[in-house]
Design a protein around this motif. Structure first.
Motif, short mmCIF file in Angstrom:
data_model
loop_
_atom_site.label_atom_id
_atom_site.label_comp_id
_atom_site.label_asym_id
_atom_site.label_seq_id
_atom_site.Cartn_x
_atom_site.Cartn_y
_atom_site.Cartn_z
N TYR A 100 1.03 6.42 7.53
CA TYR A 100 -0.01 5.55 7.17
C TYR A 100 0.16 5.04 5.82
N ILE A 101 0.30 3.71 5.68
CA ILE A 101 0.55 3.25 4.32
C ILE A 101 -0.61 1.88 4.35
N GLN A 102 -1.31 1.76 3.33
CA GLN A 102 -2.17 0.65 3.10
C GLN A 102 -2.23 0.15 1.62
N PRO A 103 -1.62 -1.09 1.45
CA PRO A 103 -1.64 -1.70 0.05
C PRO A 103 -2.83 -2.44 0.20
N ASP A 104 -3.36 -2.97 -1.03
CA ASP A 104 -4.35 -3.98 -1.36
C ASP A 104 -3.93 -5.09 -2.07
N PHE A 105 -4.09 -6.34 -1.55
CA PHE A 105 -3.43 -7.38 -2.30
C PHE A 105 -4.49 -7.90 -2.94
N ALA A 106 -5.62 -7.58 -3.40
CA ALA A 106 -7.01 -7.97 -4.15
C ALA A 106 -7.54 -7.00 -4.80
N SER A 107 -6.64 -6.21 -5.22
CA SER A 107 -7.18 -4.97 -6.12
C SER A 107 -8.09 -5.50 -7.21
N GLY A 108 -9.02 -4.95 -7.77
CA GLY A 108 -9.70 -5.00 -8.96
C GLY A 108 -10.37 -6.51 -8.94
N GLY A 109 -10.20 -7.37 -8.20
CA GLY A 109 -10.76 -8.50 -8.22
C GLY A 109 -9.76 -9.53 -9.07
N GLN A 110 -8.54 -8.96 -9.37
CA GLN A 110 -7.39 -9.73 -9.91
C GLN A 110 -6.24 -10.16 -9.27
N ASN A 111 -6.58 -9.72 -7.86
CA ASN A 111 -5.47 -9.92 -6.82
C ASN A 111 -3.82 -9.55 -7.34
N PHE A 112 -3.96 -8.52 -7.80
CA PHE A 112 -2.64 -7.73 -7.79
C PHE A 112 -2.56 -6.53 -6.72
N VAL A 113 -1.31 -6.35 -6.16
CA VAL A 113 -1.30 -5.39 -5.46
C VAL A 113 -1.50 -3.84 -5.78
N GLN A 114 -1.81 -3.14 -5.02
CA GLN A 114 -2.02 -1.75 -5.47
C GLN A 114 -1.95 -0.81 -4.08
N ILE A 115 -1.42 0.53 -4.07
CA ILE A 115 -1.53 1.15 -2.98
C ILE A 115 -2.58 1.91 -3.11
N ARG A 116 -3.46 1.81 -1.72
CA ARG A 116 -4.43 2.62 -1.66
C ARG A 116 -4.28 3.89 -0.67
#
Length: 401
Positions: A100-116
């Motif tokens: 299970y791998i889930q990145p977020d492409f809108a992390s922190g409201g600054q639209n950078f990618v972060q692994i969740r």
């Protein structure tokens, strides 16, 4: 104490891997069995799904200074805001391994990618009733913390329990157990649209870094957590669920660099119950927790060990439609304590009432409107007198794919 605990973790891991190896060997084909010419690769078992959320929080706003940096940074901005864009890659890549791998492409409201999330479940038996989870995942503390933002009714998690772990996640090693029948209930409570929390075992126990996800570890102490949760189906078909959870560890806070450069470590612990009546059609959900941890004291301008408490009560009603559902809901939540991951372990006092409706037009599209009446204070050495009151109407469109 730490050496003994670390040794126990190593032994548990070795036993688990050994059990997996024996199971894998037993499941393999005999040497003389012919192998089909077309085999399914692990990459063919990967599934892709996700969701995206866009919000607007500026309607009927009475106080633009009212905000909640932990839950939604778009409060007070008056513009459209991409809250989440999640892509989830998951699959049973081996008889005993789930990925299970889930990145977020809108992390922190600054639209950078972060692994969740980035973890692997190791099945310790053929039925996978016993599992070992390795990697970055949600810490099993609290029902709403474990519930996906894709399924949750209120637009943000409550401060009372969500202040336990920033972004609900950390890197660690977690053991989960649930019999097959209970695992099927956990699965149904999500797939049926009843807003379940997902399968985090009937019993869970784990050790994790403690400084929360995507942040470096700052001491040599693990946090430990344990949770018991049992979903029950009554003769009427009504589902209810009761849980109890707790954790303990030592956390290194971040001080105001203008006043204190030292690294300060505080012991902390929390515990509390959960009770859920699933919306069939009337639903009720309540959680509370107590504990101690670091908290800024505006009278001494210092951070001290202090008690904390908080929780919420949520009521909802699910009206099914031909293609989806309409779910009116209301939630009151309260928190009195510090937030360890904010500067100076910021002292918070939160009292908030929310009234909302979720419209599920069909599986691919949902709309939530929620009116929030809030009284929040967030005090630290940078702003020792902060307190804001106000109300606003918030709107979210969610696309599921």
């Amino acid at each position: 104490m730490r050496i003994h605990f670390a040794a126990a973790v190593v032994v548990l891991t070795m036993i688990s891997i050994s059990a997996f190896a024996r199971g894998a060997e037993g499941d393999s084909l005999p040497a003389k069995t012919s192998v089909p010419s077309t085999q399914v690769g692990w990459y063919d078992r990967i599934q892709l799904r996700g969701y995206a959320q866009m919000r607007y929080n500026g309607l009927f706003e009475t106080n633009p200074d009212l905000g909640c940096s932990q839950c939604d940074k778009s409060w007070g901005t008056g513009g459209f805001f991409l809250r989440r864009i999640r892509m989830i890659f998951s699959g049973q890549i081996h008889e005993r391994i789930y990925m299970y791998i889930q990145p977020d492409f809108a992390s922190g409201g600054q639209n950078f990618v972060q692994i969740r999330d980035a973890y692997f479940d190791l099945g310790l038996d053929a039925k996978q009733e016993f599992r070992l989870r390795i990697g970055q995942s949600k810490v099993p503390f609290g029902f709403e913390n474990l519930q996906s933002s894709q399924n949750r009714l209120p637009l943000d998690r409550n401060d009372g329990l969500n202040s336990a772990v920033l972004n609900e996640r950390d890197i660690g090693l977690f053991f989960y157990y649930a019999p097959t029948e209970v695992r099927e209930r956990f699965k149904y409570l999500v797939s049926s649209g009843l807003k379940g929390s997902g399968d985090y075992g009937m019993f869970g126990f784990g050790a994790y870094n403690g400084q929360t996800a995507n942040l470096p570890e700052r001491n040599r102490n693990f946090h430990v957590v344990s949770r018991f949760s049992y979903p029950m189906k009554l003769a009427s078909g009504q589902f209810i669920e009761a849980s109890f959870q707790g954790y303990a560890g030592k956390f290194v806070i971040s001080r105001n660099p203008l006043t204190d450069f030292d690294q300060v470590e505080f012991p902390e612990f929390r515990f509390g119950p959960t009770f859920v009546i699933y919306p069939q059609p009337l639903g009720l959900q309540a959680e509370f927790n107590w504990g101690r941890g670091p908290q800024y004291n505006p009278e001494t301008n210092d951070v001290e060990d202090a008690p904390l408490k908080g929780g919420y009560v949520l009521a909802s009603y699910m009206q099914k439609t031909s293609k989806g559902a309409i779910i009116p809901f209301t939630r009151y939540h309260y928190y009195s304590g510090g937030k360890k991951f904010e500067v100076d372990a910021t002292r918070h006092r939160v009292s908030e009432l929310e009234l909302g409706v979720e419209w599920q037009f069909h599986k691919a599209l949902e709309l939530v409107t929620m009116y929030t009446i809030s009284d929040r204070s967030a005090q630290n050495s940078l702003d020792p007198l902060n307190r804001e009151r106000g109300s606003l109407l918030r709107i979210q469109a969610q696309v599921n794919f």
